[in-house]
Scaffold this motif. Structure first.
Motif: not given
Length: 120
Positions: A40-42, A59-68, A85-90, A115-120
């Protein structure tokens, strides 16, 4: 001669799904593992998920159960299905190849990023 070509990515709303794929080609004797990282930027590049030639996944803990992550049908391919998907996945998602080396045991290659962009 090794090249990683990524496809997929794009824009999706929070809670939606997206998938990315990666195909490796060239002078590859054997593969230890393939996976996905993101940046992510920065922020520094971080691991998202990996799969070994034997099929073990990580898997990273932040994506477990959501990504395969899974191996593709074609030789030397990897697929990442991203759900809820969550905005923080951007981030820019990079395909990684851990190829076997007779000298060091590992040779790492990177895709160009998608690029993967997730909007809220």
């Amino acid at each position: 001669q090794v090249q990683l070509v990524e496809s997929g990515g794009g824009l999706v709303q929070a809670g939606g799904s997206l998938s990315v794929s990666c195909a490796a080609s060239g002078s590859i004797f054997s593969i230890n593992a393939m996976g996905w990282y993101r940046q992510a930027p920065g922020k520094q590049r971080e691991l998202v998920a990996t799969v070994t030639s034997g099929g073990s996944t990580n898997y990273a803990d932040s994506v477990k159960g959501r990504f395969t992550i899974s191996k593709g049908n074609a030789k030397n391919t990897v697929y990442l299905q991203m759900n809820s998907l969550k905005p923080e996945d951007t981030a820019v998602y990079y395909c990684n190849l851990d190829a076997a080396s007779p000298w060091s045991g590992h040779m790492y290659y990177w895709g160009q990023g998608t690029q993967v962009t997730v909007s809220s």
